[in-house]
Design a protein around this motif. Structure first.
Motif, PDB file in Angstrom:
ATOM      1  N   ALA A   1      31.727  45.757  50.106  1.00 22.02           N
ATOM      2  CA  ALA A   1      31.853  45.238  48.831  1.00 22.02           C
ATOM      3  C   ALA A   1      33.622  45.368  48.441  1.00 22.02           C
ATOM      4  N   GLY A   2      33.825  46.601  48.678  1.00 23.99           N
ATOM      5  CA  GLY A   2      35.160  46.849  48.305  1.00 23.99           C
ATOM      6  C   GLY A   2      36.134  46.159  49.090  1.00 23.99           C
ATOM      7  N   ALA A   3      35.996  46.125  50.222  1.00 22.24           N
ATOM      8  CA  ALA A   3      37.015  45.476  51.268  1.00 22.24           C
ATOM      9  C   ALA A   3      37.008  44.024  50.981  1.00 22.24           C
ATOM     10  N   THR A   4      35.919  43.457  50.668  1.00 19.48           N
ATOM     11  CA  THR A   4      36.034  42.061  50.448  1.00 19.48           C
ATOM     12  C   THR A   4      36.425  41.907  49.014  1.00 19.48           C
ATOM     13  N   ALA A   5      36.337  42.521  47.948  1.00 17.14           N
ATOM     14  CA  ALA A   5      36.872  42.417  46.627  1.00 17.14           C
ATOM     15  C   ALA A   5      38.377  42.646  46.733  1.00 17.14           C
ATOM     16  N   GLN A   6      38.836  43.592  47.463  1.00 11.20           N
ATOM     17  CA  GLN A   6      40.411  43.812  47.884  1.00 11.20           C
ATOM     18  C   GLN A   6      41.038  42.713  48.269  1.00 11.20           C
ATOM     19  N   GLU A   7      40.386  41.902  49.220  1.00 15.71           N
ATOM     20  CA  GLU A   7      40.864  40.454  49.951  1.00 15.71           C
ATOM     21  C   GLU A   7      41.022  39.622  48.769  1.00 15.71           C
ATOM     22  N   CYS A   8      39.891  39.428  48.180  1.00 17.61           N
ATOM     23  CA  CYS A   8      39.611  38.553  46.893  1.00 17.61           C
ATOM     24  C   CYS A   8      40.829  38.495  46.072  1.00 17.61           C
ATOM     25  N   LEU A   9      41.041  39.806  45.553  1.00 20.06           N
ATOM     26  CA  LEU A   9      42.155  40.369  44.453  1.00 20.06           C
ATOM     27  C   LEU A   9      43.396  39.637  45.192  1.00 20.06           C
ATOM     28  N   ARG A  10      43.793  40.224  46.278  1.00 20.45           N
ATOM     29  CA  ARG A  10      45.097  39.620  46.612  1.00 20.45           C
ATOM     30  C   ARG A  10      45.518  38.230  46.791  1.00 20.45           C
ATOM     31  N   LEU A  11      44.536  37.578  47.142  1.00 20.09           N
ATOM     32  CA  LEU A  11      44.528  35.824  47.241  1.00 20.09           C
ATOM     33  C   LEU A  11      44.527  35.552  45.796  1.00 20.09           C
ATOM     34  N   ALA A  12      43.700  36.097  44.853  1.00 17.50           N
ATOM     35  CA  ALA A  12      43.565  35.642  43.461  1.00 17.50           C
ATOM     36  C   ALA A  12      45.047  35.854  42.794  1.00 17.50           C
ATOM     37  N   ASP A  13      45.520  37.058  42.886  1.00 13.52           N
ATOM     38  CA  ASP A  13      46.771  37.496  42.329  1.00 13.52           C
ATOM     39  C   ASP A  13      47.944  36.214  42.917  1.00 13.52           C
ATOM     40  N   ASP A  14      47.850  36.165  44.207  1.00 15.90           N
ATOM     41  CA  ASP A  14      48.820  35.217  44.791  1.00 15.90           C
ATOM     42  C   ASP A  14      48.792  33.846  43.984  1.00 15.90           C
ATOM     43  N   LEU A  15      47.476  33.616  43.773  1.00 16.63           N
ATOM     44  CA  LEU A  15      47.279  31.981  43.359  1.00 16.63           C
ATOM     45  C   LEU A  15      47.470  31.810  41.980  1.00 16.63           C
ATOM     46  N   ALA A  16      47.489  33.141  41.191  1.00 19.85           N
ATOM     47  CA  ALA A  16      47.586  33.324  39.546  1.00 19.85           C
ATOM     48  C   ALA A  16      46.083  32.760  39.266  1.00 19.85           C
ATOM     49  N   ALA A  17      44.933  32.847  39.994  1.00 18.34           N
ATOM     50  CA  ALA A  17      43.588  32.291  39.680  1.00 18.34           C
ATOM     51  C   ALA A  17      42.883  33.232  38.681  1.00 18.34           C
ATOM     52  N   THR A  18      42.068  32.426  37.927  1.00 24.49           N
ATOM     53  CA  THR A  18      41.158  33.353  36.917  1.00 24.49           C
ATOM     54  C   THR A  18      40.017  34.236  37.753  1.00 24.49           C
ATOM     55  N   THR A  19      39.755  33.844  39.070  1.00 25.51           N
ATOM     56  CA  THR A  19      39.133  34.874  39.884  1.00 25.51           C
ATOM     57  C   THR A  19      39.319  36.141  40.031  1.00 25.51           C
ATOM     58  N   SER A  20      40.832  36.524  39.795  1.00 24.03           N
ATOM     59  CA  SER A  20      41.324  37.853  39.624  1.00 24.03           C
ATOM     60  C   SER A  20      40.726  38.566  38.479  1.00 24.03           C
ATOM     61  N   HIS A  21      40.492  37.967  37.269  1.00 20.17           N
ATOM     62  CA  HIS A  21      39.652  38.440  35.967  1.00 20.17           C
ATOM     63  C   HIS A  21      38.404  38.765  36.651  1.00 20.17           C
ATOM     64  N   ASP A  22      37.526  38.066  37.221  1.00 18.73           N
ATOM     65  CA  ASP A  22      36.273  38.386  37.658  1.00 18.73           C
ATOM     66  C   ASP A  22      36.056  39.191  38.605  1.00 18.73           C
ATOM     67  N   VAL A  23      36.978  39.405  39.674  1.00 19.40           N
ATOM     68  CA  VAL A  23      36.926  40.231  40.672  1.00 19.40           C
ATOM     69  C   VAL A  23      37.130  41.717  40.155  1.00 19.40           C
ATOM     70  N   ARG A  24      38.325  41.687  38.925  1.00 18.68           N
ATOM     71  CA  ARG A  24      38.473  43.013  38.582  1.00 18.68           C
ATOM     72  C   ARG A  24      37.189  43.558  37.580  1.00 18.68           C
ATOM     73  N   ALA A  25      36.659  42.608  36.973  1.00 16.26           N
ATOM     74  CA  ALA A  25      35.439  43.054  36.168  1.00 16.26           C
ATOM     75  C   ALA A  25      34.483  43.452  37.067  1.00 16.26           C
ATOM     76  N   LEU A  26      34.048  42.894  38.217  1.00 16.07           N
ATOM     77  CA  LEU A  26      33.284  43.511  39.309  1.00 16.07           C
ATOM     78  C   LEU A  26      33.472  44.804  39.598  1.00 16.07           C
ATOM     79  N   ALA A  27      34.842  45.012  39.767  1.00 16.41           N
ATOM     80  CA  ALA A  27      35.002  46.310  40.395  1.00 16.41           C
ATOM     81  C   ALA A  27      34.780  47.201  39.430  1.00 16.41           C
ATOM     82  N   ARG A  28      34.927  47.163  38.262  1.00 18.38           N
ATOM     83  CA  ARG A  28      34.904  48.247  37.041  1.00 18.38           C
ATOM     84  C   ARG A  28      33.207  48.202  37.025  1.00 18.38           C
ATOM     85  N   ARG A  29      32.214  47.425  37.082  1.00 21.37           N
ATOM     86  CA  ARG A  29      31.045  47.397  36.748  1.00 21.37           C
ATOM     87  C   ARG A  29      30.407  47.988  38.184  1.00 21.37           C
TER      88      ARG A  29
END
Length: 986
Positions: A870-898
């Motif tokens: 999950a950590g590796a998947t979330a990390q890849e997701c975060l890199r892509l979301a930040d590059d796109l400036a997509a709201t998914t970055s909020h979602d994946v960070r919230a998931l990482a905290r939980r």
């Protein structure tokens, strides 16, 4: 009489000049303006304009001017533009002229042949007024980039329809350019039905437009005018008499003074303006009066060689008579130095109206005969046909008027003046039954003339008028007995129906046309009807039959050498085959059609080819190839003058491909700069929907809603799925993101309840995924809701039923299946892994980003949870979301905290920044960062435009977007925020 009648100084007009000079100051700083100078005939509009122009030139402003010209109650097509082009051509070095005219040189040569001395343009009939207008805007933009521009159009009350449309276009689009557009017109000519009146009324409500009414002189100003002309103060009684008789009209003051200086008794002046003007003409010799009468019939100016032929005087008599008219301030030498015009149109009108009817007929006949024998006598080869049509009609020589009207119509159509072409061709139709050998004289039969008129009406935007003309032909069965000819007329009618969006009706008409045609021999009409029917079938999603008809069209066109129809049919065949799942055959046909169109110089067909090729490649998931095809099309559109229409559509295609590839910043820059060109209709809607989708994914809900509203407004009430489906998707996703699942569900259901066939399948897939996502979200709160289960089953059945021939469709199917697994709460990891794999294969950036988030979420939910994966998947997701400036970055960070996942910060994030601050930085496009850096340096929009090689208007749009994204109230605040957030370091 040698003393000048015009005051050497400007009398009065301080307020008017002050307002105009203030506008000029504004323009010099880079802010455009439009000035409407209104006033009655002779009140001094031209003098005011000349004074402003002289002052502007002295300040380094480029001054270009042109005048509208009346000819027999009609304006000469695009006369002001021709004046401007001629002035540029004769005053600009060759290299600089090439740069200024750019890709439009050949098109402008259709209006002014001297721009194409080699004669390579020919009598092309393609092209549209919209193309011409874009070329004119490009020319003005390039001129204004060098230095401020004062563009004058005089006597707009005489303007033809094409000139009025061009001026209206410029009033709307001249933004962020250092241009003062100055328009003069006679306010006393604008009766209730005058075509200029509604335009002026609309312009007066535009903030950048200032109307300046030029009034009559006061008693004191008339006295000052008399003193300036005579260089001595007038007697009080004489000044009072002149004021009473002139009522303060500056031109009439001059004419009264001239009459008195010619021997008239001040106390016994003629009672009317017309009589005053005629009294002046009667004081010259008989030879000079003959010259004046001949010049009055020429309207509006006459070359000296032509005048000599028509008057029939030997040079020894003609030139002394001409000198006499000039010395008496009746005629003036025109700007070319080779012809003459009346000092004021009021004098010409008086002289012309005073002639006997037979005298006018004789003079018009003389002009017609002279120009027919030697067209070069006109001195301007752009208007010979229209001038001949006017003179022969006024001479009551109907046979010659008929042939000249047809020629004038063809020439106007070739010169972008479709409305004027329609006028000439309809006149020819009116004359037809009164000329015994009409077909021989016109060079076309009655049916052909009607088709020409209908096509001119279509090109002028009067499509219903064109349909009426065609219907008139079809209503008379005796007029079209040849079935091939009848089929041709029906095909033209179908073409107009298609332009009105009546595709089903057009298809029916084309089937009728096809039924009329004999099987052999094949003709160009066979090819045209088949190619047009294939296109109509494609548009109404009857793709299987469309393929068969397109193949027949290709064969027929090849057999008869109809290359335009062959290329068009190949493009239709390729696009249709591709959407039916035969990608190799489709792409081969498309490339063949495009290559044929380019080889034969069929630019319009080639442009359609690039649109369809980029669209098909995008549907197939070949995003990079689609982007390359769209770029090539954008470049062609710019050369052809289609930037605001088909060029904008191609930019939309390009932006879509870049979006799928994850190049969101580049896509946003392209869309923003294309929208700055003010496209309209479906072309604007295409761009707005692309940007709206990006803004949804970036969490800019208000901006997305604004773009959606404007896209709907621009689109109108159509049903084309390529527009309606994205609108529904944005609307439903906005509702879902806001937590209104019921509204989101309703939007999706309404769209999917319609038949999904043909090209509509491509646009249905994102809605099917979104519909299942909505149900999965709803199931999280209501796991046992049977309604959700029923909707799930319906969506799943639909997903299984419709084709998924391309990788994007397969990706959306995998996403739908994974959402179903999320709804059911079983098999989620495997389903989302399949979705990730499918999205990678389709090269779809945002669906991949979203799938990675859901996969990480599913991996965290396993028992025991797979936190490493999950950590590796979330990390890849975060890199892509930040590059796109997509709201998914909020979602994946919230998931990482939980889930207590360890995530590395994006390399572009600054330590200590809040997440919202980082998001601002990510959402700025590359171009916006460049603009922001220049804003921080204190640059104006004009300076930004120069530095980045964009238009000032585009710079202004970028600045507005930056202020909105930074939530800054001013440029200064934006610069402070940029420094504080570290946005200027990259």
């Amino acid at each position: 009489m040698s003393r000048d009648l015009v005051s050497p100084v400007v009398v009065g007009r301080r307020r008017e000049l002050g307002r105009l000079r203030a506008l000029l100051d504004q323009v010099i700083t880079g802010t455009p303006a439009v000035a409407l100078i209104a006033g009655e005939a002779g009140v001094g509009k031209s003098r005011l304009t000349q004074e402003l122009a002289a002052g502007a030139a002295g300040r380094g402003v480029r001054v270009l001017s042109g005048g509208c010209v009346e000819l027999g109650g009609e304006g000469i097509p695009l006369a002001p533009l021709v004046d401007v082009l001629r002035a540029l051509a004769r005053s600009t070095p060759a290299d600089e002229l090439d740069r200024l005219l750019g890709p439009a040189r050949r098109e402008f040569a259709r209006l002014l042949p001297e721009l194409d001395p080699a004669g390579t343009v020919g009598a092309r009939q393609d092209g549209s007024a919209a193309q011409l207008f874009e070329h004119v805007l490009g020319l003005i933009t390039r001129l204004a980039a060098q230095r401020p521009l004062l563009l004058v159009v005089e006597d707009l009350h005489w303007a033809d329809r094409s000139t009025r449309d061009l001026v209206a276009f410029l009033v709307q689009t001249l933004r962020e350019l250092g241009v003062l557009l100055l328009l003069t017109y006679r306010s006393d000519e604008l009766h209730r039905r005058h075509p200029l009146r509604p335009l002026v009324t609309g312009w007066e409500r535009v903030r950048s437009v200032e109307r300046i009414e030029v009034g009559r002189f006061s008693r004191e100003e008339v006295a000052a005018q008399l003193q300036a002309i005579r260089r001595t103060a007038p007697g009080a009684h004489f000044a009072a008499v002149v004021f009473e008789r002139s009522q303060g009209n500056a031109f009439l003051v001059e004419e009264i003074l001239a009459a008195v200086d010619g021997g008239a008794d001040p106390g016994d002046l003629p009672p009317s303006l017309r009589d005053v003007l005629l009294a002046r003409t009667e004081r010259v010799s008989e030879a000079a009066q003959r010259v004046l009468r001949a010049a009055a019939a020429a309207s509006p100016r006459v070359e000296d060689r032509l005048l000599e032929v028509v008057v029939g005087m030997p040079e020894a008599q003609l030139y002394p008579a001409l000198r006499e008219t000039v010395e008496h301030h009746l005629l003036v030498v025109d700007r070319s130095g080779r012809g003459y015009a009346f000092r004021h149109e009021l004098t010409r009108d008086a002289v012309y109206e005073d002639m006997l009817p037979g005298e006018r007929v004789r003079l018009h006949a003389a002009y017609g005969a002279a120009l027919e024998a030697d067209p070069t006598l006109l001195g301007d080869d752009t208007g010979v046909a229209a001038t001949l049509a006017h003179h022969w009609y006024a001479a009551l020589d109907l046979p010659r008027a008929l042939s000249a009207s047809v020629q004038a119509g063809r020439q106007a159509a070739a010169g972008y003046a479709s409305a004027e072409a329609l006028h000439h061709l309809e006149r020819a139709l009116q004359l037809w039954t009164r000329v015994s050998d009409a077909a021989e004289r016109a060079g076309v039969d009655w049916v052909g003339l009607n088709v020409l008129a209908a096509e001119a009406a279509w090109a002028a935007g009067e499509i219903n008028r064109g349909l009426s003309i065609v219907d008139q032909v079809l209503a008379d069965p005796e007029s079209v007995t040849d079935p091939v000819r009848q089929a041709h007329v029906v095909e033209r009618r179908a073409y107009m129906l298609r332009a009105l969006g009546r595709d089903e009706e057009a298809g029916g008409q084309l089937r009728e046309a096809l039924a009329l045609l004999p099987a052999q021999p094949l003709t160009t009409t066979h090819a045209a009807v088949l190619a047009s029917l294939a296109n109509s079938l494609m548009r109404i999603d009857e793709l299987e039959q469309g393929v068969e008809v397109a193949r027949s069209a290709v064969e027929a066109a090849a057999a008869v050498g109809a290359t335009a129809q062959q290329a068009d049919a190949l493009i239709t065949l390729g696009h249709t085959c591709g959407y039916l799942g035969d990608a190799p055959s489709g792409l081969t046909a498309l490339h063949d059609g495009l290559a044929l169109a380019e080889r034969e110089g069929l630019s319009g067909v080639a442009l359609r080819g690039y649109i369809n090729l980029s669209d098909l490649l995008e549907m197939l998931g070949r995003h990079a190839e689609a982007a390359d095809a769209a770029r090539a099309g954008v470049e062609l559109a710019a050369r052809l003058g289609h930037t605001r229409s088909l060029g904008a559509m191609l930019v939309g295609n390009l932006a879509e491909s870049l979006m799928r590839l994850g190049r969101w910043r580049e896509a946003l820059d392209l869309v923003t700069e294309s929208l700055a060109d003010d496209p309209s209709g479906v072309f604007a809607s295409t761009l707005l929907l692309q940007r709206g989708e990006l803004q949804v994914w970036q969490g800019a809900a208000q901006a997305a809603e604004s773009d959606l509203r404007e896209a709907r407004h621009q689109f109108g009430g159509g049903t084309d799925a390529q527009f309606t489906a994205p609108m529904t998707f944005i609307e439903a996703e906005l509702a879902r993101a806001a937590g209104d699942l019921a509204a989101a569900r309703q939007h999706v259901r309404a769209a999917l309840d319609r038949p999904i066939v043909g090209q509509g399948v491509r646009y249905a897939w994102p809605l099917i995924w979104l519909g299942m996502r909505i149900e999965a979200d709803a199931a999280a709160g209501e796991p046992s809701n049977t309604d959700i289960r029923q909707r799930h089953d319906a969506l799943q059945a639909l997903a299984v039923a419709i084709p998924r021939n391309a990788t994007p469709a397969q990706a959306y199917y995998a996403l739908t299946t994974a959402e179903a697994a999320r709804l059911n709460g079983s098999g989620e990891v495997a389903a989302w892994q399949a979705a990730v794999t499918a999205c990678r294969a389709a090269d779809e950036a945002f669906p991949l980003c979203y799938s990675l988030f859901r996969l990480a979420e599913a991996q965290c939910g396993t028992t025991p949870s797979d936190t490493s994966a999950a950590g590796a998947t979330a990390q890849e997701c975060l890199r892509l979301a930040d590059d796109l400036a997509a709201t998914t970055s909020h979602d994946v960070r919230a998931l990482a905290r939980r889930a207590r996942l360890r995530l590395e910060q994006s390399s572009s994030a600054t330590t200590g920044e809040s997440q919202s601050q980082r998001q601002i930085g990510f959402r700025l496009t590359d171009r916006e960062r460049e603009v922001l850096a220049l804003v921080a340096e204190g640059c104006s929009n004009g300076q930004i435009a120069t530095a980045l090689f964009i238009s000032p208007k585009t710079a202004s749009v970028h600045v507005s977007n930056i202020l909105a994204k930074l939530d800054a109230a001013s440029r200064t605040e934006a610069a402070v925020l940029a420094h504080r957030l570290g946005l200027l370091t990259t």
